[in-house]
Design a protein around this motif. Structure first.
Motif, PDB file in Angstrom:
ATOM      1  N   LYS A  18       0.847  -1.182   0.000  1.00  0.00           N
ATOM      2  CA  LYS A  18       0.000   0.000   0.000  1.00  0.00           C
ATOM      3  C   LYS A  18       0.885   1.235   0.000  1.00  0.00           C
ATOM      4  O   LYS A  18       1.909   1.272   0.661  1.00  0.00           O
ATOM      5  N   THR A  19       0.481   2.219  -0.743  1.00  0.00           N
ATOM      6  CA  THR A  19       1.218   3.474  -0.761  1.00  0.00           C
ATOM      7  C   THR A  19       0.379   4.527  -0.052  1.00  0.00           C
ATOM      8  O   THR A  19      -0.827   4.627  -0.269  1.00  0.00           O
ATOM      9  N   TYR A  20       1.012   5.277   0.833  1.00  0.00           N
ATOM     10  CA  TYR A  20       0.331   6.302   1.600  1.00  0.00           C
ATOM     11  C   TYR A  20       0.945   7.660   1.280  1.00  0.00           C
ATOM     12  O   TYR A  20       2.140   7.782   1.084  1.00  0.00           O
ATOM     13  N   LYS A  21       0.095   8.653   1.271  1.00  0.00           N
ATOM     14  CA  LYS A  21       0.578  10.026   1.207  1.00  0.00           C
ATOM     15  C   LYS A  21       0.654  10.521   2.640  1.00  0.00           C
ATOM     16  O   LYS A  21       0.060   9.949   3.546  1.00  0.00           O
ATOM     17  N   GLY A  22       1.386  11.578   2.872  1.00  0.00           N
ATOM     18  CA  GLY A  22       1.525  12.117   4.215  1.00  0.00           C
ATOM     19  C   GLY A  22       0.197  12.494   4.832  1.00  0.00           C
ATOM     20  O   GLY A  22      -0.057  12.265   6.004  1.00  0.00           O
ATOM     21  N   GLY A  45      -2.923  12.402   8.942  1.00  0.00           N
ATOM     22  CA  GLY A  45      -3.997  13.371   9.066  1.00  0.00           C
ATOM     23  C   GLY A  45      -3.590  14.775   8.659  1.00  0.00           C
ATOM     24  O   GLY A  45      -4.338  15.710   8.867  1.00  0.00           O
ATOM     25  N   GLY A  46      -2.424  14.978   8.102  1.00  0.00           N
ATOM     26  CA  GLY A  46      -1.990  16.300   7.646  1.00  0.00           C
ATOM     27  C   GLY A  46      -0.576  16.248   7.125  1.00  0.00           C
ATOM     28  O   GLY A  46       0.176  15.340   7.431  1.00  0.00           O
ATOM     29  N   THR A  47      -0.233  17.234   6.332  1.00  0.00           N
ATOM     30  CA  THR A  47       1.109  17.299   5.777  1.00  0.00           C
ATOM     31  C   THR A  47       1.991  18.174   6.659  1.00  0.00           C
ATOM     32  O   THR A  47       1.517  18.792   7.610  1.00  0.00           O
ATOM     33  N   CYS A  48       3.252  18.241   6.331  1.00  0.00           N
ATOM     34  CA  CYS A  48       4.200  19.064   7.085  1.00  0.00           C
ATOM     35  C   CYS A  48       3.826  20.542   6.983  1.00  0.00           C
ATOM     36  O   CYS A  48       3.908  21.275   7.966  1.00  0.00           O
ATOM     37  N   LYS A  49       3.393  20.974   5.813  1.00  0.00           N
ATOM     38  CA  LYS A  49       2.982  22.377   5.638  1.00  0.00           C
ATOM     39  C   LYS A  49       1.770  22.700   6.503  1.00  0.00           C
ATOM     40  O   LYS A  49       1.660  23.799   7.038  1.00  0.00           O
ATOM     41  N   ASP A  50       0.847  21.739   6.646  1.00  0.00           N
ATOM     42  CA  ASP A  50      -0.322  21.956   7.496  1.00  0.00           C
ATOM     43  C   ASP A  50       0.087  22.195   8.941  1.00  0.00           C
ATOM     44  O   ASP A  50      -0.431  23.085   9.609  1.00  0.00           O
TER      45      ASP A  50
END
Length: 75
Positions: A19-23, A28-33
């Motif tokens: 499985k591939t996951y995005k941040g 529950g959020g990205t680094c920018k968030d």
């Protein structure tokens, strides 16, 4: 060719798909968030947490790092 002609294919079969996951999906959020949230809320203190796992079934360390005070605790 059939599967019977390939002994490894019969013995091992199909592997699992990774499985591939995005941040944003995984945490529950990205680094920018998180950076935007810290900029908006200046009174919030950033804390980093990590775990260090030894051998299987062995000891585990929980490490908590308080960024502003540069304090690191390990349990």
């Amino acid at each position: 060719m059939r599967n019977l002609d390939l002994p490894g294919e019969v013995r091992f079969g199909q592997g699992r798909k990774e499985k591939t996951y995005k941040g944003s999906e995984l945490y529950g959020g990205t680094c920018k968030d998180s950076q935007n949230c810290l900029e908006k809320n200046k009174d919030v203190m950033a804390i980093q947490m990590d775990s260090l796992i030894g051998r299987a079934g062995g000891k585990v360390f929980l490490i908590v790092h308080f960024v502003e005070s540069n304090l690191m605790l390990a349990f």
